[in-house]
Design a protein around this motif. Structure first.
Motif, PDB file in Angstrom:
ATOM      1  N   VAL A  61       0.837  -1.190   0.000  1.00 47.46           N
ATOM      2  CA  VAL A  61       0.000   0.000   0.000  1.00 47.46           C
ATOM      3  C   VAL A  61       0.875   1.245   0.000  1.00 47.46           C
ATOM      4  N   GLN A  62       0.502   2.220  -0.838  1.00 47.41           N
ATOM      5  CA  GLN A  62       1.272   3.450  -0.917  1.00 47.41           C
ATOM      6  C   GLN A  62       1.018   4.319   0.308  1.00 47.41           C
ATOM      7  N   ILE A  63       2.100   4.914   0.816  1.00 48.34           N
ATOM      8  CA  ILE A  63       2.006   5.856   1.925  1.00 48.34           C
ATOM      9  C   ILE A  63       1.711   7.231   1.333  1.00 48.34           C
ATOM     10  N   THR A  64       0.639   7.829   1.768  1.00 48.21           N
ATOM     11  CA  THR A  64       0.198   9.094   1.186  1.00 48.21           C
ATOM     12  C   THR A  64       0.452  10.257   2.137  1.00 48.21           C
ATOM     13  N   ALA A  65       0.370  11.453   1.576  1.00 49.86           N
ATOM     14  CA  ALA A  65       0.626  12.668   2.347  1.00 49.86           C
ATOM     15  C   ALA A  65      -0.656  13.278   2.895  1.00 49.86           C
ATOM     16  N   GLY A  66      -1.748  12.562   2.811  1.00 49.94           N
ATOM     17  CA  GLY A  66      -2.997  13.087   3.329  1.00 49.94           C
ATOM     18  C   GLY A  66      -3.649  14.049   2.357  1.00 49.94           C
ATOM     19  N   GLU A  67      -4.401  14.997   2.891  1.00 48.07           N
ATOM     20  CA  GLU A  67      -5.147  15.914   2.039  1.00 48.07           C
ATOM     21  C   GLU A  67      -4.226  16.811   1.208  1.00 48.07           C
ATOM     22  N   ASP A  68      -3.116  17.199   1.783  1.00 47.19           N
ATOM     23  CA  ASP A  68      -2.177  18.059   1.072  1.00 47.19           C
ATOM     24  C   ASP A  68      -1.117  17.183   0.432  1.00 47.19           C
ATOM     25  N   ALA A  69      -1.226  16.952  -0.860  1.00 48.97           N
ATOM     26  CA  ALA A  69      -0.325  16.033  -1.556  1.00 48.97           C
ATOM     27  C   ALA A  69       1.110  16.521  -1.548  1.00 48.97           C
ATOM     28  N   ASP A  70       1.321  17.817  -1.312  1.00 51.79           N
ATOM     29  CA  ASP A  70       2.671  18.354  -1.303  1.00 51.79           C
ATOM     30  C   ASP A  70       3.316  18.302   0.080  1.00 51.79           C
ATOM     31  N   GLU A  71       2.561  17.906   1.068  1.00 51.38           N
ATOM     32  CA  GLU A  71       3.074  17.850   2.441  1.00 51.38           C
ATOM     33  C   GLU A  71       3.899  16.579   2.636  1.00 51.38           C
ATOM     34  N   PRO A  72       5.173  16.679   2.992  1.00 53.59           N
ATOM     35  CA  PRO A  72       5.993  15.466   3.141  1.00 53.59           C
ATOM     36  C   PRO A  72       5.626  14.677   4.399  1.00 53.59           C
ATOM     37  N   VAL A  73       5.906  13.385   4.356  1.00 53.24           N
ATOM     38  CA  VAL A  73       5.710  12.501   5.506  1.00 53.24           C
ATOM     39  C   VAL A  73       7.053  11.828   5.785  1.00 53.24           C
ATOM     40  N   TYR A  74       7.494  11.900   7.030  1.00 54.01           N
ATOM     41  CA  TYR A  74       8.793  11.353   7.395  1.00 54.01           C
ATOM     42  C   TYR A  74       8.624  10.219   8.405  1.00 54.01           C
ATOM     43  N   LEU A  75       9.343   9.133   8.143  1.00 58.21           N
ATOM     44  CA  LEU A  75       9.412   8.011   9.071  1.00 58.21           C
ATOM     45  C   LEU A  75      10.614   8.225   9.976  1.00 58.21           C
ATOM     46  N   GLU A  76      10.401   8.067  11.280  1.00 57.01           N
ATOM     47  CA  GLU A  76      11.440   8.289  12.275  1.00 57.01           C
ATOM     48  C   GLU A  76      11.885   6.960  12.862  1.00 57.01           C
ATOM     49  N   GLY A  77      13.174   6.781  13.053  1.00 57.54           N
ATOM     50  CA  GLY A  77      13.646   5.543  13.657  1.00 57.54           C
ATOM     51  C   GLY A  77      15.139   5.553  13.927  1.00 57.54           C
ATOM     52  N   TYR A  78      15.614   4.462  14.542  1.00 59.12           N
ATOM     53  CA  TYR A  78      17.019   4.298  14.901  1.00 59.12           C
ATOM     54  C   TYR A  78      17.578   3.075  14.173  1.00 59.12           C
ATOM     55  N   VAL A  79      18.720   3.251  13.544  1.00 58.93           N
ATOM     56  CA  VAL A  79      19.329   2.174  12.766  1.00 58.93           C
ATOM     57  C   VAL A  79      19.821   1.074  13.702  1.00 58.93           C
ATOM     58  N   LYS A 123      19.993   8.050  14.661  1.00 60.15           N
ATOM     59  CA  LYS A 123      18.600   8.415  14.427  1.00 60.15           C
ATOM     60  C   LYS A 123      18.476   8.990  13.022  1.00 60.15           C
ATOM     61  N   ILE A 124      17.495   8.495  12.263  1.00 61.03           N
ATOM     62  CA  ILE A 124      17.303   8.969  10.892  1.00 61.03           C
ATOM     63  C   ILE A 124      15.832   9.299  10.651  1.00 61.03           C
ATOM     64  N   TYR A 125      15.608  10.083   9.617  1.00 58.79           N
ATOM     65  CA  TYR A 125      14.266  10.301   9.086  1.00 58.79           C
ATOM     66  C   TYR A 125      14.290   9.892   7.616  1.00 58.79           C
ATOM     67  N   LEU A 126      13.237   9.248   7.172  1.00 62.56           N
ATOM     68  CA  LEU A 126      13.106   8.873   5.764  1.00 62.56           C
ATOM     69  C   LEU A 126      11.789   9.432   5.244  1.00 62.56           C
ATOM     70  N   ARG A 127      11.885  10.240   4.182  1.00 61.09           N
ATOM     71  CA  ARG A 127      10.645  10.738   3.587  1.00 61.09           C
ATOM     72  C   ARG A 127       9.954   9.575   2.885  1.00 61.09           C
ATOM     73  N   VAL A 128       8.751   9.225   3.325  1.00 60.84           N
ATOM     74  CA  VAL A 128       8.098   8.000   2.866  1.00 60.84           C
ATOM     75  C   VAL A 128       6.853   8.247   2.027  1.00 60.84           C
ATOM     76  N   ASP A 129       6.397   9.507   1.893  1.00 66.92           N
ATOM     77  CA  ASP A 129       5.231   9.698   1.035  1.00 66.92           C
ATOM     78  C   ASP A 129       5.602   9.295  -0.398  1.00 66.92           C
ATOM     79  N   GLY A 130       4.762   8.488  -0.996  1.00 69.02           N
ATOM     80  CA  GLY A 130       5.029   7.952  -2.323  1.00 69.02           C
ATOM     81  C   GLY A 130       5.676   6.583  -2.305  1.00 69.02           C
ATOM     82  N   LEU A 131       6.232   6.166  -1.153  1.00 68.42           N
ATOM     83  CA  LEU A 131       6.783   4.814  -1.025  1.00 68.42           C
ATOM     84  C   LEU A 131       5.666   3.841  -0.648  1.00 68.42           C
ATOM     85  N   TYR A 132       6.022   2.556  -0.588  1.00 63.87           N
ATOM     86  CA  TYR A 132       5.026   1.510  -0.334  1.00 63.87           C
ATOM     87  C   TYR A 132       5.398   0.696   0.898  1.00 63.87           C
TER      88      TYR A 132
END
Length: 460
Positions: A61-79, A123-132
């Motif tokens: 399933v594609q991860i979406t940016a919600g109502e604002d398609a230009d709004e980025p979504v970042y995944l937060e985590g530790y390697v 600690k990293i952030y990955l922009r995930v909007d548009g990824l699956y």
């Protein structure tokens, strides 16, 4: 039954997700990337659990940016992974917290040599909007769309999406047992204690010496429960012999369909330098006596090994595997335990000093220091006894009152150890006393982590 979509790899990778498969091109160069501290709004961040939740089974399933398609979504985590030794390939594994994680996910990418910038604890952030978001053989994974499967994120796209912070936390592997591996979150760093390679593997190496096929090696505990670690034929430690002792294994927890698999970062994750399983009791039954001043700072121990100081007793009342351990942060060593992932309800363990002979003193003072982490309830209490003989359940114990304990650090650990204050033990002058630290919690109940340091009993 749901059809699990698999990540599309090269054909010779179908036996496993996290294996090395080809010699890296000598001409490969990691893109020139300059790092600045990310400036990301809180409302743009999702955690690992939310990223996994996008996938509902069947197709990714594609991860979406919600109502604002230009709004980025970042995944937060530790390697938690490292491809430095070659046992992880084109995969970055992250978990949601450096200690007591609740979820982890694999990031599938075409990039190599990830350890040079994204080492364990980073600690990293990955922009995930548009990824699956999907699964590979039941393993939560994130990547790009590749027909009806999840594919690898292109190298340039990956580096454009990932944000490297300046934060590197100490990773604390979750203590589990072979029997409860199925209850631990996948893609997280775990630790097994009291395990070894079966005797029939004496003289065997980690991997295949003569070829590059991936090799499974069985690990067992003293109850003969078994699991496997999976070692790449491209790892730089594949020719090294398996250690023959018993000890601690740290690994990233994975799965392939219904088979649990463990992946080590390198051979240093395998600390089997103790005696193999035997029927000898772990805890002393006749603690020795010492005279005041008595001081213990735990600096003589080895991190992640059970406390086994001369004269001390380290006892799990219910006979479980979990005990107080030596732990360190920076240059400081201390004692630590937690009910988290203990698989015990209740989890009750006692750390008891040697007997301190107060027969020739008129007064004495006790002090120690504590620090709590991920607090969700009080679990540590100090007691005193004059008749302890190795069996904590048979001795008479009196709770030591007037003590200050570290408490309330719900999101991590306190900045420093908290002094207990000076406790007057003059009432015990002329006797032999034993000081005990009892942890009473439960997996799924109170799981607060407690650290103890600088135990001191002085005569006045």
């Amino acid at each position: 039954m749901k059809t699990i979509q698999k990540i599309k790899f090269l054909s010779f990778l179908l036996l496993g997700l996290i294996v090395s498969s080809c010699v890296q091109d000598d001409d490969f160069q990691t893109p020139n990337v300059s790092y600045e501290e990310p400036n990301i709004d809180e409302d743009q961040i999702i955690d690992v659990t939310a990223a996994i939740a996008y996938y509902g089974g069947y197709e990714p399933v594609q991860i979406t940016a919600g109502e604002d398609a230009d709004e980025p979504v970042y995944l937060e985590g530790y390697v938690v992974s490292s491809d430095e030794s070659g046992n992880f390939y084109k995969t970055l594994i992250i978990q949601d917290k450096p200690e007591n994680p609740t979820a982890g996910i694999a990031i599938s990418t075409e990039a190599n040599d990830l350890y040079t910038s994204y080492e364990p604890g980073r600690k990293i952030y990955l922009r995930v909007d548009g990824l699956y978001s999907g699964e590979y053989a039941n393993l939560p994974t994130i990547g790009v769309q590749d027909d009806d499967e999840v594919g690898r994120i292109g190298e340039i796209d990956f580096y454009n999406r990932i944000e490297r912070t300046g934060i590197v936390e100490e990773l604390v592997p979750s203590l589990v047992t072979i029997g409860n591996l199925g209850n631990a979150p996948l893609n997280t760093l775990i630790k097994l204690e009291g395990v070894q390679f079966p005797e029939e593997l004496n003289g065997a190496s980690y991997g295949n010496v003569d070829n590059t096929y991936t090799e499974n090696r069985t690990v067992e505990n003293c109850e003969e429960e078994q699991t496997i670690i999976r070692n790449s034929g491209y790892s730089d430690f594949k020719s090294k012999l398996l250690p023959t002792g018993n000890g601690t294994l740290v690994a990233v927890l994975s799965i392939y369909n219904n088979d649990t698999q463990l992946f080590i970062r390198d051979e240093d994750d395998v600390m089997f330098d103790g005696e193999r399983c035997s029927d000898e009791p772990v805890n002393p039954t006749e603690p020795g006596l010492v005279e005041p001043p008595f001081n213990e700072d735990f600096e003589g121990g080895t991190a992640y090994e059970n406390i086994d100081l001369e004269g001390w007793s380290n006892i799990n009342v219910n006979g479980g595997e979990n005990l107080f351990q030596f732990r360190s942060f920076g240059s400081n060593m201390y004692a630590q335990t937690s009910g988290y992932n203990s698989d015990e309800d209740p989890y009750e363990t006692w750390l008891v000093t040697p007997g301190v002979d107060l027969s020739s003193v008129s007064s004495a003072t006790l002090s120690f220091e504590t620090k709590d982490g991920y607090y969700n309830g009080t679990a540590l209490t100090a007691f005193i006894s004059t008749d302890f003989d190795g069996d904590v359940t048979a001795a008479n114990w009196t709770e030591i009152t007037g003590v200050t304990y570290s408490t309330g650090n719900t999101d991590g650990y306190g900045d420093s150890f908290v002094p207990s204050g000076d406790v007057d033990l003059s009432a015990y002058a002329g006797q032999t006393v034993y000081i005990a630290f009892r942890y009473l919690g439960a997996d799924g109940g109170i799981t607060t982590t407690y650290q103890i340091d600088n135990v001191s009993l002085t005569a006045n």
